[in-house]
Design a protein around this motif. Sequence first.
Motif, PDB file in Angstrom:
ATOM      1  N   SER A   6       0.853  -1.198   0.000  1.00  0.00           N
ATOM      2  CA  SER A   6       0.000   0.000   0.000  1.00  0.00           C
ATOM      3  C   SER A   6       0.885   1.242   0.000  1.00  0.00           C
ATOM      4  O   SER A   6       2.125   1.155   0.034  1.00  0.00           O
ATOM      5  N   TRP A  59       1.006   3.446   2.416  1.00  0.00           N
ATOM      6  CA  TRP A  59       1.342   3.898   3.760  1.00  0.00           C
ATOM      7  C   TRP A  59       2.792   3.665   4.182  1.00  0.00           C
ATOM      8  O   TRP A  59       3.403   4.552   4.798  1.00  0.00           O
ATOM      9  N   ILE A 117       1.377   9.371  11.299  1.00  0.00           N
ATOM     10  CA  ILE A 117       1.072   8.556  10.120  1.00  0.00           C
ATOM     11  C   ILE A 117       0.341   7.285  10.532  1.00  0.00           C
ATOM     12  O   ILE A 117      -0.624   6.861   9.875  1.00  0.00           O
ATOM     13  N   SER A 150      -3.408   6.470   9.294  1.00  0.00           N
ATOM     14  CA  SER A 150      -3.659   5.277   8.476  1.00  0.00           C
ATOM     15  C   SER A 150      -4.573   4.283   9.162  1.00  0.00           C
ATOM     16  O   SER A 150      -5.236   3.477   8.506  1.00  0.00           O
TER      17      SER A 150
END
Length: 276
Positions: free
Chosen positions: A123, A125, A180, A184
Amino acid sequence: MTADGQSSAWRDLRPRVLSAMVLVVVAGGCIGVGGFAYALMVLLAMGGMAAEAAGLLRLPVRSWRGVLYVLWAICGGLSAATGHWQYFILFSIGSCVFGAELCTIMCVIIMAGTALLWLRQASIWPVLFVVAVVVASDTSAYMAGRLLGGPKLAPRISPGKTRSGALGGLVGAVLVGGGIALLSGLGSVEMALVWGGVLGVSAQLGDLAESAMKRALGVKDSGTLLPGHGGLLDRFDGLVIAAPVAAAISLAVPGAPFWSAGLHDLVHSLVAGLPG
Protein backbone atom coordinates in the motif's frame (compact mmCIF):
# COMPACT_ATOMS: atom_id res chain seq x y z
CA MET A 1 23.73 36.86 16.31
CA THR A 2 23.80 40.02 14.20
CA ALA A 3 21.19 40.97 11.64
CA ASP A 4 23.67 40.06 8.89
CA GLY A 5 24.25 36.71 10.55
CA GLN A 6 20.54 36.04 10.76
CA SER A 7 20.13 36.98 7.11
CA SER A 8 22.96 34.65 6.17
CA ALA A 9 21.50 31.80 8.22
CA TRP A 10 18.13 32.07 6.51
CA ARG A 11 19.23 33.12 3.00
CA ASP A 12 18.70 29.65 1.55
CA LEU A 13 15.27 29.15 3.12
CA ARG A 14 13.21 30.43 0.16
CA PRO A 15 14.80 28.29 -2.60
CA ARG A 16 14.85 25.37 -0.17
CA VAL A 17 11.11 25.67 0.47
CA LEU A 18 10.21 26.20 -3.21
CA SER A 19 12.21 23.22 -4.44
CA ALA A 20 10.83 21.14 -1.57
CA MET A 21 7.29 22.02 -2.66
CA VAL A 22 8.03 20.86 -6.21
CA LEU A 23 9.48 17.63 -4.83
CA VAL A 24 6.44 17.06 -2.66
CA VAL A 25 4.05 17.50 -5.60
CA VAL A 26 6.01 15.27 -7.99
CA ALA A 27 6.97 12.59 -5.48
CA GLY A 28 3.57 12.65 -3.79
CA GLY A 29 1.81 12.17 -7.11
CA CYS A 30 4.04 9.26 -8.11
CA ILE A 31 3.75 7.60 -4.72
CA GLY A 32 -0.01 7.97 -4.82
CA VAL A 33 -0.38 6.59 -8.34
CA GLY A 34 2.11 3.78 -7.77
CA GLY A 35 2.82 1.28 -10.52
CA PHE A 36 4.82 2.50 -13.52
CA ALA A 37 4.94 6.16 -12.42
CA TYR A 38 6.36 5.29 -9.02
CA ALA A 39 8.87 2.78 -10.41
CA LEU A 40 10.01 5.30 -13.05
CA MET A 41 10.54 7.98 -10.39
CA VAL A 42 12.66 5.62 -8.27
CA LEU A 43 14.71 4.47 -11.26
CA LEU A 44 15.37 8.04 -12.41
CA ALA A 45 16.41 9.01 -8.89
CA MET A 46 18.78 6.03 -8.73
CA GLY A 47 20.33 6.98 -12.07
CA GLY A 48 20.63 10.63 -11.00
CA MET A 49 22.34 9.74 -7.73
CA ALA A 50 24.73 7.41 -9.56
CA ALA A 51 25.60 10.23 -11.97
CA GLU A 52 26.32 12.58 -9.06
CA ALA A 53 28.45 9.94 -7.33
CA ALA A 54 30.45 9.42 -10.51
CA GLY A 55 31.04 13.15 -10.81
CA LEU A 56 32.12 13.45 -7.16
CA LEU A 57 34.65 10.65 -7.57
CA ARG A 58 35.98 12.01 -10.87
CA LEU A 59 34.50 9.36 -13.11
CA PRO A 60 33.41 11.32 -16.24
CA VAL A 61 29.69 10.67 -16.64
CA ARG A 62 29.98 10.96 -20.43
CA SER A 63 32.69 8.32 -20.63
CA TRP A 64 31.72 4.72 -21.34
CA ARG A 65 32.51 3.77 -17.73
CA GLY A 66 30.43 6.67 -16.45
CA VAL A 67 27.46 5.71 -18.62
CA LEU A 68 27.84 2.08 -17.52
CA TYR A 69 27.89 3.16 -13.87
CA VAL A 70 24.62 5.07 -14.24
CA LEU A 71 22.98 2.22 -16.19
CA TRP A 72 24.21 -0.22 -13.54
CA ALA A 73 22.17 1.60 -10.88
CA ILE A 74 19.09 1.78 -13.10
CA CYS A 75 19.30 -1.92 -14.00
CA GLY A 76 19.71 -2.80 -10.34
CA GLY A 77 16.46 -0.99 -9.59
CA LEU A 78 14.80 -2.38 -12.69
CA SER A 79 15.42 -5.93 -11.53
CA ALA A 80 13.49 -5.15 -8.34
CA ALA A 81 10.78 -3.23 -10.20
CA THR A 82 10.13 -6.29 -12.36
CA GLY A 83 9.90 -8.63 -9.37
CA HIS A 84 13.41 -10.11 -9.55
CA TRP A 85 14.28 -9.06 -6.02
CA GLN A 86 17.18 -11.51 -5.63
CA TYR A 87 19.26 -9.81 -8.31
CA PHE A 88 19.79 -6.58 -6.42
CA ILE A 89 22.46 -8.40 -4.39
CA LEU A 90 24.28 -9.45 -7.57
CA PHE A 91 24.19 -5.89 -8.94
CA SER A 92 25.48 -4.56 -5.61
CA ILE A 93 28.37 -7.01 -5.32
CA GLY A 94 29.14 -6.82 -9.03
CA SER A 95 29.67 -3.07 -8.83
CA CYS A 96 33.08 -3.80 -7.24
CA VAL A 97 34.41 -3.58 -10.82
CA PHE A 98 34.16 0.21 -10.46
CA GLY A 99 36.44 0.30 -7.42
CA ALA A 100 35.79 0.34 -3.67
CA GLU A 101 34.46 3.90 -3.32
CA LEU A 102 32.07 3.80 -6.26
CA CYS A 103 31.01 0.27 -5.27
CA THR A 104 30.11 1.43 -1.75
CA ILE A 105 27.92 4.24 -3.05
CA MET A 106 26.36 1.94 -5.66
CA CYS A 107 25.42 -0.57 -2.96
CA VAL A 108 23.71 2.18 -0.97
CA ILE A 109 21.83 3.45 -4.04
CA ILE A 110 20.65 -0.01 -5.09
CA MET A 111 19.60 -1.02 -1.57
CA ALA A 112 17.69 2.24 -1.13
CA GLY A 113 15.91 1.96 -4.49
CA THR A 114 15.03 -1.68 -3.92
CA ALA A 115 13.74 -0.88 -0.45
CA LEU A 116 11.49 1.91 -1.72
CA LEU A 117 10.05 -0.37 -4.41
CA TRP A 118 9.55 -3.14 -1.85
CA LEU A 119 7.77 -0.89 0.64
CA ARG A 120 5.25 0.31 -1.98
CA GLN A 121 4.05 -3.22 -2.85
CA ALA A 122 1.30 -3.57 -0.28
CA SER A 123 0.00 0.00 0.00
CA ILE A 124 0.96 3.65 -0.02
CA TRP A 125 1.34 3.90 3.76
CA PRO A 126 4.78 2.31 4.33
CA VAL A 127 6.41 4.64 1.79
CA LEU A 128 4.54 7.64 3.17
CA PHE A 129 5.68 6.72 6.68
CA VAL A 130 9.35 6.58 5.68
CA VAL A 131 9.29 9.68 3.49
CA ALA A 132 7.28 11.74 5.98
CA VAL A 133 9.53 10.78 8.88
CA VAL A 134 12.71 11.60 6.94
CA VAL A 135 11.30 14.94 5.78
CA ALA A 136 10.12 15.74 9.31
CA SER A 137 13.54 14.85 10.72
CA ASP A 138 15.33 17.05 8.20
CA THR A 139 12.95 19.99 8.49
CA SER A 140 12.73 19.88 12.29
CA ALA A 141 16.51 19.62 12.58
CA TYR A 142 16.96 22.58 10.23
CA MET A 143 14.47 24.78 12.07
CA ALA A 144 15.59 23.81 15.58
CA GLY A 145 19.23 24.32 14.68
CA ARG A 146 18.55 27.75 13.18
CA LEU A 147 16.31 28.90 16.05
CA LEU A 148 18.16 27.42 19.04
CA GLY A 149 21.73 27.08 17.87
CA GLY A 150 24.10 25.86 20.57
CA PRO A 151 26.94 23.30 20.58
CA LYS A 152 27.88 21.66 17.31
CA LEU A 153 26.93 18.03 16.77
CA ALA A 154 29.96 16.93 14.74
CA PRO A 155 32.03 20.02 13.84
CA ARG A 156 34.74 18.05 12.04
CA ILE A 157 32.18 16.44 9.74
CA SER A 158 29.46 19.07 9.34
CA PRO A 159 30.09 22.44 11.04
CA GLY A 160 26.52 23.60 10.45
CA LYS A 161 24.78 20.83 12.41
CA THR A 162 23.96 21.37 16.08
CA ARG A 163 22.91 19.14 18.93
CA SER A 164 19.68 21.12 19.26
CA GLY A 165 19.01 20.43 15.58
CA ALA A 166 19.61 16.70 16.06
CA LEU A 167 17.22 16.63 19.02
CA GLY A 168 14.64 18.66 17.11
CA GLY A 169 14.92 16.27 14.18
CA LEU A 170 14.39 13.27 16.45
CA VAL A 171 11.30 14.82 18.04
CA GLY A 172 9.85 15.66 14.62
CA ALA A 173 10.47 12.12 13.35
CA VAL A 174 8.82 10.53 16.39
CA LEU A 175 5.73 12.73 16.23
CA VAL A 176 5.23 12.33 12.49
CA GLY A 177 5.70 8.56 12.75
CA GLY A 178 2.94 8.38 15.33
CA GLY A 179 0.80 10.72 13.25
CA ILE A 180 1.07 8.56 10.12
CA ALA A 181 0.12 5.44 12.08
CA LEU A 182 -2.85 7.26 13.59
CA LEU A 183 -3.95 8.63 10.23
CA SER A 184 -3.66 5.28 8.48
CA GLY A 185 -5.39 3.34 11.24
CA LEU A 186 -2.81 0.60 10.79
CA GLY A 187 -0.42 -0.96 13.26
CA SER A 188 0.46 0.29 16.71
CA VAL A 189 0.77 4.01 17.33
CA GLU A 190 3.12 3.33 20.24
CA MET A 191 5.47 1.25 18.10
CA ALA A 192 5.17 3.83 15.32
CA LEU A 193 6.62 6.39 17.71
CA VAL A 194 9.54 4.05 18.39
CA TRP A 195 10.21 3.24 14.74
CA GLY A 196 9.75 6.87 13.80
CA GLY A 197 12.60 7.65 16.18
CA VAL A 198 14.74 4.82 14.78
CA LEU A 199 14.22 6.02 11.21
CA GLY A 200 14.87 9.60 12.31
CA VAL A 201 18.24 8.59 13.77
CA SER A 202 18.96 6.54 10.63
CA ALA A 203 18.23 9.58 8.47
CA GLN A 204 20.56 11.77 10.52
CA LEU A 205 23.31 9.16 10.29
CA GLY A 206 22.86 9.11 6.51
CA ASP A 207 23.10 12.89 6.48
CA LEU A 208 26.31 12.83 8.51
CA ALA A 209 27.82 10.08 6.35
CA GLU A 210 27.19 12.10 3.18
CA SER A 211 28.60 15.21 4.85
CA ALA A 212 31.75 13.27 5.79
CA MET A 213 32.13 12.07 2.21
CA LYS A 214 31.76 15.58 0.79
CA ARG A 215 34.19 16.98 3.34
CA ALA A 216 36.76 14.33 2.42
CA LEU A 217 36.31 15.20 -1.26
CA GLY A 218 36.42 18.94 -0.62
CA VAL A 219 33.00 19.75 -2.11
CA LYS A 220 30.01 21.60 -0.68
CA ASP A 221 27.16 19.91 -2.57
CA SER A 222 26.81 16.69 -4.55
CA GLY A 223 25.11 18.61 -7.37
CA THR A 224 23.02 21.64 -8.30
CA LEU A 225 19.78 20.04 -9.45
CA LEU A 226 17.71 21.11 -6.43
CA PRO A 227 17.99 24.81 -5.44
CA GLY A 228 18.58 25.19 -1.71
CA HIS A 229 19.31 21.49 -1.31
CA GLY A 230 22.16 20.82 -3.73
CA GLY A 231 21.92 17.51 -5.53
CA LEU A 232 19.90 14.32 -5.21
CA LEU A 233 22.44 12.79 -2.85
CA ASP A 234 22.16 15.88 -0.66
CA ARG A 235 18.39 15.69 -0.59
CA PHE A 236 18.02 11.93 -0.20
CA ASP A 237 21.00 11.18 2.05
CA GLY A 238 18.70 10.37 4.95
CA LEU A 239 16.21 8.42 2.85
CA VAL A 240 18.83 6.07 1.41
CA ILE A 241 19.54 4.78 4.94
CA ALA A 242 16.04 4.98 6.43
CA ALA A 243 14.32 3.11 3.57
CA PRO A 244 16.49 -0.05 3.81
CA VAL A 245 16.07 -0.04 7.59
CA ALA A 246 12.28 0.10 7.20
CA ALA A 247 12.35 -2.64 4.54
CA ALA A 248 14.43 -4.87 6.81
CA ILE A 249 11.99 -4.34 9.68
CA SER A 250 9.08 -5.21 7.38
CA LEU A 251 10.53 -8.70 6.86
CA ALA A 252 9.73 -9.47 10.50
CA VAL A 253 6.01 -8.76 10.08
CA PRO A 254 4.94 -9.93 6.60
CA GLY A 255 1.47 -8.73 5.69
CA ALA A 256 1.49 -6.01 8.36
CA PRO A 257 2.86 -2.45 8.38
CA PHE A 258 6.50 -2.48 9.45
CA TRP A 259 5.86 -0.12 12.34
CA SER A 260 3.74 -2.80 14.03
CA ALA A 261 6.89 -4.89 14.61
CA GLY A 262 7.90 -5.42 18.22
CA LEU A 263 11.08 -6.82 19.71
CA HIS A 264 9.58 -10.31 19.80
CA ASP A 265 8.83 -10.11 16.06
CA LEU A 266 12.41 -9.17 15.30
CA VAL A 267 13.83 -11.94 17.49
CA HIS A 268 11.46 -14.52 16.00
CA SER A 269 12.40 -13.44 12.47
CA LEU A 270 16.12 -13.74 13.22
CA VAL A 271 15.75 -17.13 14.88
CA ALA A 272 13.58 -18.44 12.04
CA GLY A 273 16.22 -17.37 9.55
CA LEU A 274 19.02 -19.31 11.26
CA PRO A 275 20.10 -22.54 9.52
CA GLY A 276 18.90 -25.84 11.02
